[in-house]
Design an enzyme around this catalytic site. Structure first.
Site, PDB file in Angstrom:
ATOM      1  CB  CYS A  46      -0.965  -0.029   1.178  1.00 40.27           C
ATOM      2  SG  CYS A  46      -0.169  -0.260   2.783  1.00 40.27           S
ATOM      3  NE  ARG A  58      -3.942   2.108   2.506  1.00 36.08           N
ATOM      4  CZ  ARG A  58      -4.087   2.880   1.423  1.00 36.08           C
ATOM      5  NH1 ARG A  58      -5.273   2.988   0.838  1.00 36.08           N
ATOM      6  NH2 ARG A  58      -3.044   3.518   0.910  1.00 36.08           N
TER       7      ARG A  58
END
Lengths: 369, 141
Positions: A305, A310
């Site tokens: 990410c 994430r």
């Protein structure tokens, strides 16, 4: 003047004596109240729950409570960690936390300088080991993490698994899940005694971590290697970087999109409405429905990410299914931006609308406002 | 009266700047996005040649201004002792600025450039206040 000073001193002394007497009375009253409360309250009910496999990461509040109540094999050597940003307890911890929980900062596992060398990546293994030991964590400690940020908690869990902690759990749904279950909380600031030896060579699982060089090389030469962007669609197609500290937008050349995030701060598409992270089978459905170009059963999946937060929930979802064909490309878009010569794609490859360029040629002004 | 009002307003602005420093520090420690924004902009300033050159010139300028103001206005304030606090504040600000500029960096203070900017603003306001006080004292002599 002397009279005024004498009066002031006298007044201060009297006030101190009165306050001292009052506090003693207050303490006595509270003690009596506490004794009464203990007598009136029923003995707490101990909670039991089915055992879960060692590699199961996401667990529910009942299981965590059963550990605290001594009804799990993990009960003999566990540590509950409240994950917050930074090393100091935040307001969420101070307000209420799971009994016995200590504070674990995201900076316990990752770089905080953001320099080209550190790039917000995982710390060097010996540094992370030192911090883990100071928290009372070794490879055998069952670490149960929870916090307000789904990605932040996953990040710390991923860091500990990489380091070599053998049993890492995350309370799925965070403190809200604990509250909904009606279990007690406390406000005491807890610490655990430090440990002297981690118990294994660190990092125990270097294969969970993909470097920038490795990502570039494998994307070019290994057709089975998928560099999967867990960023929002606008970030993926280069509309925005998603971050107020990255002013260029795009993706590493060859990246594919994994529909997971609505914004740079969430993985909403792979979470349930109650903020619990989905099972891998449910995530697969999200990715298949979006026509995403990778297969968690056959491809090697390197999630990434912006700076590696994430990317961790899908990694953990695959990990707890016993899979080994996954890793996190830790540097993400942030580390990629340090190198002007690296190839970049802007646009959606699946729609055939892609511009190929380099980091140095990207326009600025794409930072999130 | 007008000069006294201006003096009070300027003092309030200085206090607001001080509070701003605390708020900036608080949110940098508490908010990931804020922290990383500060790191990003600090790195950009570290790599800015003009800023780096100015960083060496600024302590000299601050010292010159402080010495000049003390020399110019001190004799007038001997007669109005309650205004000595303005000189003390000026000297304190000078010492803080010199220490931060010469000894510290982004490695020791994350908000290094932001602190310098804020303290410089407070310092410049202090010079203006001194000038206002001097004018008020001169008119009364």
């Amino acid at each position: 003047m002397k009279k005024i000073i004498s009066l002031l001193i006298g007044f201060t002394l009297v006030t101190c004596i009165v306050m001292g007497c009052s506090s003693n009375n207050t303490v006595s009253a509270l003690e009596t109240q506490a004794e009464t409360s203990v007598e009136e309250t029923e003995a707490p009910q101990l909670v039991t729950a089915p055992e879960v496999p060692k590699n199961r990461v996401y667990v529910d509040a009942t299981w965590v409570k059963s550990v605290i109540d001594g009804n799990q094999p993990e009960s003999s050597n566990y540590l509950i960690g409240y994950v917050n940003y930074g090393a100091e307890p935040d307001d969420g911890y101070k307000k209420a936390h799971i009994p016995g929980a200590i504070v674990v900062g995201d900076v316990d596992v990752e770089d905080a300088t953001g320099s080209e060398e550190g790039a917000y990546n995982l710390l060097k293994a010996d540094e992370m080991e030192k911090i883990a030991l100071s928290r009372g964590i070794d490879k055998d400690t069952v670490v149960i993490l929870y916090g307000d940020d789904v990605n932040g908690v996953a990040r710390v869990a991923y860091g500990y698994l990489w380091l070599g902690v053998e049993n890492v759990k995350i309370l799925n749904g965070g403190y809200s899940a604990w509250e909904k279950a009606g279990y007690e909380s406390e406000t005491t600031l807890n610490t655990k005694p430090s440990k002297s030896s981690f118990g294994t060579t660190v990092p125990a699982h270097p294969e969970y971590w993909v470097s920038l060089d490795e990502a570039i090389e494998k994307v070019k030469n290994d057709p089975n290697f998928k560099l999967i962007s867990i960023r929002s669609y606008d970030e993926f197609i280069g509309e925005t970087s998603g971050y107020n500290y990255m002013d260029k937008a795009g993706e590493p050349e060859g990246a594919v999109w994994g529909k997971s995030a609505k914004t740079a701060a969430d993985v909403a598409y792979i979470c349930n409405p109650d903020n619990t992270v989905m099972e891998l089978s449910e995530m697969k459905k999200v990715w298949e429905d979006a026509g995403n170009d990778f297969d968690v059963d056959t491809n090697f999946c390197a999630f990434y990410c912006g700076t590696g937060w994430r990317a961790c929930p899908p990694f953990l979802a695959m990990y707890q299914e016993g899979k080994t064909n996954m890793a996190v490309y830790d540097g993400g878009w942030y580390e990629y931006l340090f190198h002007d010569d690296l190839p970049v794609q802007v646009g959606d490859p699946q729609k055939g609308e892609v511009e190929h360029t380099t980091v140095g040629a990207l326009p600025t002004g794409k930072a999130a406002k | 009266m007008m000069k006294k009002t201006n003096y009070i307003i300027l003092t309030l602005i200085q206090i607001i700047f001080f509070i701003g420093m605390y708020i900036l520090d608080y949110f940098t420690r508490k908010k990931l996005g804020m922290n990383r924004w500060v790191v990003y902009h600090s790195m950009k300033l570290d790599n800015n040649t003009i800023i780096q050159v100015f960083k060496y010139i600024l302590p000299i300028l601050v010292l010159i201004f402080t010495v000049y103001f003390i020399k110019k206005y001190y004799s007038a304030f001997k007669k109005a002792k309650f205004k000595i606090i303005d000189f003390i504040i000026l000297i304190l600000l000078t010492v803080i600025l010199m220490c931060v500029l010469i000894i510290c960096s982004t490695k020791s203070i994350k908000l290094y450039y932001f602190y310098i900017a804020i303290v410089m603003c407070i310092y410049l306001i202090q010079l203006i206040k001194l000038h206002i006080s001097f004018k008020a004292t001169s008119n009364n002599i």
